[in-house]
Scaffold this motif. Sequence first.
Motif, PDB file in Angstrom:
ATOM      1  N   GLY A  24    -101.272 -40.076 -27.315  1.00  0.00           N
ATOM      2  CA  GLY A  24    -100.568 -40.820 -26.278  1.00  0.00           C
ATOM      3  C   GLY A  24     -99.314 -41.469 -26.825  1.00  0.00           C
ATOM      4  O   GLY A  24     -98.911 -41.223 -27.978  1.00  0.00           O
ATOM      5  N   PRO A  25     -98.670 -42.328 -26.051  1.00  0.00           N
ATOM      6  CA  PRO A  25     -97.458 -43.008 -26.513  1.00  0.00           C
ATOM      7  C   PRO A  25     -97.700 -43.765 -27.815  1.00  0.00           C
ATOM      8  O   PRO A  25     -98.658 -44.532 -27.942  1.00  0.00           O
ATOM      9  N   GLY A  26     -96.849 -43.507 -28.807  1.00  0.00           N
ATOM     10  CA  GLY A  26     -96.959 -44.196 -30.083  1.00  0.00           C
ATOM     11  C   GLY A  26     -98.099 -43.721 -30.963  1.00  0.00           C
ATOM     12  O   GLY A  26     -98.387 -44.347 -31.987  1.00  0.00           O
ATOM     13  N   GLN A  27     -98.741 -42.608 -30.610  1.00  0.00           N
ATOM     14  CA  GLN A  27     -99.878 -42.118 -31.387  1.00  0.00           C
ATOM     15  C   GLN A  27     -99.531 -40.830 -32.130  1.00  0.00           C
ATOM     16  O   GLN A  27     -98.558 -40.150 -31.807  1.00  0.00           O
ATOM     17  N   VAL A  28    -100.367 -40.520 -33.119  1.00  0.00           N
ATOM     18  CA  VAL A  28    -100.276 -39.248 -33.841  1.00  0.00           C
ATOM     19  C   VAL A  28    -101.614 -38.533 -33.741  1.00  0.00           C
ATOM     20  O   VAL A  28    -102.661 -39.178 -33.634  1.00  0.00           O
ATOM     21  N   LEU A  29    -101.560 -37.203 -33.751  1.00  0.00           N
ATOM     22  CA  LEU A  29    -102.769 -36.395 -33.812  1.00  0.00           C
ATOM     23  C   LEU A  29    -102.964 -35.946 -35.249  1.00  0.00           C
ATOM     24  O   LEU A  29    -102.066 -35.336 -35.845  1.00  0.00           O
ATOM     25  N   VAL A  30    -104.122 -36.255 -35.803  1.00  0.00           N
ATOM     26  CA  VAL A  30    -104.399 -35.963 -37.217  1.00  0.00           C
ATOM     27  C   VAL A  30    -105.515 -34.929 -37.316  1.00  0.00           C
ATOM     28  O   VAL A  30    -106.594 -35.102 -36.731  1.00  0.00           O
ATOM     29  N   ARG A  31    -105.253 -33.856 -38.043  1.00  0.00           N
ATOM     30  CA  ARG A  31    -106.294 -32.863 -38.357  1.00  0.00           C
ATOM     31  C   ARG A  31    -107.007 -33.350 -39.607  1.00  0.00           C
ATOM     32  O   ARG A  31    -106.442 -33.401 -40.685  1.00  0.00           O
ATOM     33  N   MET A  32    -108.273 -33.707 -39.444  1.00  0.00           N
ATOM     34  CA  MET A  32    -108.986 -34.362 -40.525  1.00  0.00           C
ATOM     35  C   MET A  32    -109.303 -33.392 -41.661  1.00  0.00           C
ATOM     36  O   MET A  32    -109.653 -32.234 -41.440  1.00  0.00           O
ATOM     37  N   GLU A  33    -109.171 -33.894 -42.882  1.00  0.00           N
ATOM     38  CA  GLU A  33    -109.576 -33.153 -44.079  1.00  0.00           C
ATOM     39  C   GLU A  33    -110.795 -33.785 -44.738  1.00  0.00           C
ATOM     40  O   GLU A  33    -111.596 -33.087 -45.369  1.00  0.00           O
ATOM     41  N   ALA A  34    -110.935 -35.102 -44.596  1.00  0.00           N
ATOM     42  CA  ALA A  34    -112.067 -35.809 -45.196  1.00  0.00           C
ATOM     43  C   ALA A  34    -112.308 -37.101 -44.430  1.00  0.00           C
ATOM     44  O   ALA A  34    -111.370 -37.703 -43.897  1.00  0.00           O
ATOM     45  N   SER A  35    -113.560 -37.518 -44.391  1.00  0.00           N
ATOM     46  CA  SER A  35    -113.906 -38.779 -43.735  1.00  0.00           C
ATOM     47  C   SER A  35    -115.097 -39.385 -44.447  1.00  0.00           C
ATOM     48  O   SER A  35    -116.166 -38.766 -44.528  1.00  0.00           O
ATOM     49  N   GLY A  36    -114.924 -40.576 -44.982  1.00  0.00           N
ATOM     50  CA  GLY A  36    -115.989 -41.229 -45.720  1.00  0.00           C
ATOM     51  C   GLY A  36    -117.024 -41.863 -44.805  1.00  0.00           C
ATOM     52  O   GLY A  36    -116.733 -42.224 -43.668  1.00  0.00           O
ATOM     53  N   LEU A  37    -118.234 -41.991 -45.334  1.00  0.00           N
ATOM     54  CA  LEU A  37    -119.315 -42.653 -44.606  1.00  0.00           C
ATOM     55  C   LEU A  37    -119.436 -44.078 -45.120  1.00  0.00           C
ATOM     56  O   LEU A  37    -119.772 -44.301 -46.290  1.00  0.00           O
ATOM     57  N   CYS A  38    -119.175 -45.030 -44.254  1.00  0.00           N
ATOM     58  CA  CYS A  38    -119.293 -46.456 -44.589  1.00  0.00           C
ATOM     59  C   CYS A  38    -120.542 -47.007 -43.913  1.00  0.00           C
ATOM     60  O   CYS A  38    -120.915 -46.574 -42.817  1.00  0.00           O
ATOM     61  N   HIS A  39    -121.184 -47.984 -44.557  1.00  0.00           N
ATOM     62  CA  HIS A  39    -122.386 -48.583 -43.952  1.00  0.00           C
ATOM     63  C   HIS A  39    -122.064 -49.181 -42.583  1.00  0.00           C
ATOM     64  O   HIS A  39    -122.925 -49.242 -41.707  1.00  0.00           O
ATOM     65  N   THR A  40    -120.821 -49.594 -42.382  1.00  0.00           N
ATOM     66  CA  THR A  40    -120.414 -50.115 -41.079  1.00  0.00           C
ATOM     67  C   THR A  40    -120.612 -49.073 -39.982  1.00  0.00           C
ATOM     68  O   THR A  40    -120.936 -49.410 -38.840  1.00  0.00           O
ATOM     69  N   ASP A  41    -120.432 -47.786 -40.308  1.00  0.00           N
ATOM     70  CA  ASP A  41    -120.648 -46.727 -39.326  1.00  0.00           C
ATOM     71  C   ASP A  41    -122.093 -46.727 -38.842  1.00  0.00           C
ATOM     72  O   ASP A  41    -122.378 -46.476 -37.665  1.00  0.00           O
ATOM     73  N   ILE A  42    -123.011 -47.006 -39.762  1.00  0.00           N
ATOM     74  CA  ILE A  42    -124.430 -47.054 -39.403  1.00  0.00           C
ATOM     75  C   ILE A  42    -124.706 -48.266 -38.533  1.00  0.00           C
ATOM     76  O   ILE A  42    -125.401 -48.177 -37.515  1.00  0.00           O
ATOM     77  N   HIS A  43    -124.137 -49.414 -38.924  1.00  0.00           N
ATOM     78  CA  HIS A  43    -124.293 -50.614 -38.079  1.00  0.00           C
ATOM     79  C   HIS A  43    -123.743 -50.362 -36.686  1.00  0.00           C
ATOM     80  O   HIS A  43    -124.326 -50.790 -35.678  1.00  0.00           O
ATOM     81  N   ALA A  44    -122.596 -49.683 -36.611  1.00  0.00           N
ATOM     82  CA  ALA A  44    -121.982 -49.394 -35.310  1.00  0.00           C
ATOM     83  C   ALA A  44    -122.901 -48.518 -34.464  1.00  0.00           C
ATOM     84  O   ALA A  44    -123.157 -48.799 -33.286  1.00  0.00           O
ATOM     85  N   ALA A  45    -123.412 -47.449 -35.072  1.00  0.00           N
ATOM     86  CA  ALA A  45    -124.271 -46.520 -34.339  1.00  0.00           C
ATOM     87  C   ALA A  45    -125.566 -47.182 -33.872  1.00  0.00           C
ATOM     88  O   ALA A  45    -126.105 -46.844 -32.807  1.00  0.00           O
ATOM     89  N   HIS A  46    -126.044 -48.136 -34.656  1.00  0.00           N
ATOM     90  CA  HIS A  46    -127.297 -48.817 -34.314  1.00  0.00           C
ATOM     91  C   HIS A  46    -127.075 -50.042 -33.428  1.00  0.00           C
ATOM     92  O   HIS A  46    -128.061 -50.621 -32.940  1.00  0.00           O
ATOM     93  N   GLY A  47    -125.819 -50.449 -33.240  1.00  0.00           N
ATOM     94  CA  GLY A  47    -125.549 -51.642 -32.435  1.00  0.00           C
ATOM     95  C   GLY A  47    -126.068 -52.903 -33.078  1.00  0.00           C
ATOM     96  O   GLY A  47    -126.576 -53.810 -32.402  1.00  0.00           O
ATOM     97  N   ASP A  48    -125.934 -53.001 -34.402  1.00  0.00           N
ATOM     98  CA  ASP A  48    -126.528 -54.103 -35.155  1.00  0.00           C
ATOM     99  C   ASP A  48    -125.803 -55.432 -34.995  1.00  0.00           C
ATOM    100  O   ASP A  48    -126.400 -56.490 -35.227  1.00  0.00           O
ATOM    101  N   TRP A  49    -124.526 -55.399 -34.668  1.00  0.00           N
ATOM    102  CA  TRP A  49    -123.724 -56.618 -34.716  1.00  0.00           C
ATOM    103  C   TRP A  49    -123.546 -57.241 -33.332  1.00  0.00           C
ATOM    104  O   TRP A  49    -123.716 -56.567 -32.310  1.00  0.00           O
ATOM    105  N   PRO A  50    -123.202 -58.535 -33.286  1.00  0.00           N
ATOM    106  CA  PRO A  50    -123.096 -59.224 -31.991  1.00  0.00           C
ATOM    107  C   PRO A  50    -122.130 -58.553 -31.007  1.00  0.00           C
ATOM    108  O   PRO A  50    -122.439 -58.425 -29.827  1.00  0.00           O
ATOM    109  N   VAL A  51    -120.944 -58.143 -31.495  1.00  0.00           N
ATOM    110  CA  VAL A  51    -120.010 -57.419 -30.636  1.00  0.00           C
ATOM    111  C   VAL A  51    -120.290 -55.928 -30.825  1.00  0.00           C
ATOM    112  O   VAL A  51    -120.051 -55.382 -31.900  1.00  0.00           O
ATOM    113  N   LYS A  52    -120.787 -55.291 -29.792  1.00  0.00           N
ATOM    114  CA  LYS A  52    -121.270 -53.915 -29.927  1.00  0.00           C
ATOM    115  C   LYS A  52    -120.251 -52.919 -29.369  1.00  0.00           C
ATOM    116  O   LYS A  52    -119.582 -53.195 -28.377  1.00  0.00           O
ATOM    117  N   PRO A  53    -120.137 -51.755 -30.008  1.00  0.00           N
ATOM    118  CA  PRO A  53    -119.264 -50.707 -29.473  1.00  0.00           C
ATOM    119  C   PRO A  53    -119.848 -50.130 -28.191  1.00  0.00           C
ATOM    120  O   PRO A  53    -121.056 -50.217 -27.945  1.00  0.00           O
TER     121      PRO A  53
END
Length: 336
Positions: A24-53
């Motif tokens: 969209g406006p002001g954005q770039v499209l990135v073709r991913m080559e690598a993506s790290g796994l952070c423990h925050t990703d697990i918290h996000a997927a599980h809805g562990d924190w007060p503000v949930k995705p």
Amino acid sequence: MQAAVVPALGAKLEIQQLPVPEPGPGQVLVRMEASGLCHTDIHAAHGDWPVKPAAPFIPGHEGVGVIEALGPGASVHRVGQRVAIAWLGSACGTCSYCLSGWETLCESQQNSGYSVNGAYAEYAVADDRYVVTVPDAVSSFDAAPLTCAGVTTYKAVKVSNLRPGETAVIVGIGGLGHLAMQYAKIFGGRVIAVDVEDAKLDLARRLGADEVVNARTADPVEAIRALGGADVAISLAVSPRAFEQAYGSLRRGGRLVCVALPADDAMTVPIFDTVLGGKSIIGSIVGTRKDLQEVFDLHAAGRTEVIAQPRKLIEVNDCFEEVLAGRVPARLVFQF
């Protein structure tokens, strides 16, 4: 494109075929080559924190790839550049925090893989102003963990005000801790590594730790005090008890830097000891775009080593289990 999607909080991720997003406006499209796994990703997927995705969403905030398209008005980067998509997806750019170099405190920020879709996909869109160029001397595989684990711990060492010759205790030698201790050494600190696994303490020794403490077989507070105590303690273990032990290891005038985010977020701190001992407790949340560029520059100069293992995106649920079971030496990186 293939993407790993959280269909509902607490559910296993699904590998889905989705349309490639358009920038969209002001954005770039990135073709991913690598993506790290952070423990925050697990918290996000599980809805562990007060503000949930809001599900469904695509996690991931350690994404590295090549820009393939520019949205209207995107002019900071160009097609073909390799960039990193970090936790700070965007900020307002005009508040007092943004204007004073503390964009990571912006109350209007968007976070990659949390409030906006992230990098667990073959393509991702991101704000052109907030992706960070990756130097040619840094591989995409190494750049991925540096994009969060690196910049988060680099910032933690920075805000600790660690001075040459001081003792820094790093609590938790994993994906973040193995980098935190390297930055503490770069800043001139004497490093004590604390963990409950001998294998991780062996890794800490190899990466330059001056002393190691196994918190499972010894009282870490007593052990660190016997070694002279900590001027700085950086707590990266997701346990309130680990934070309390890190605090207990401080010398007078010591600084506890809180980085990890346990689901159980309460810790007990003695007020008298804090006041009479002149101790400080500091919260540190990731780092800015400038911090990340410095992290990349240090790695390009050969000052740091990333310990990581490659994985495929289709293995994402097994990878979450590996991390939760403590079977990962440091970091996992999805390669595309």
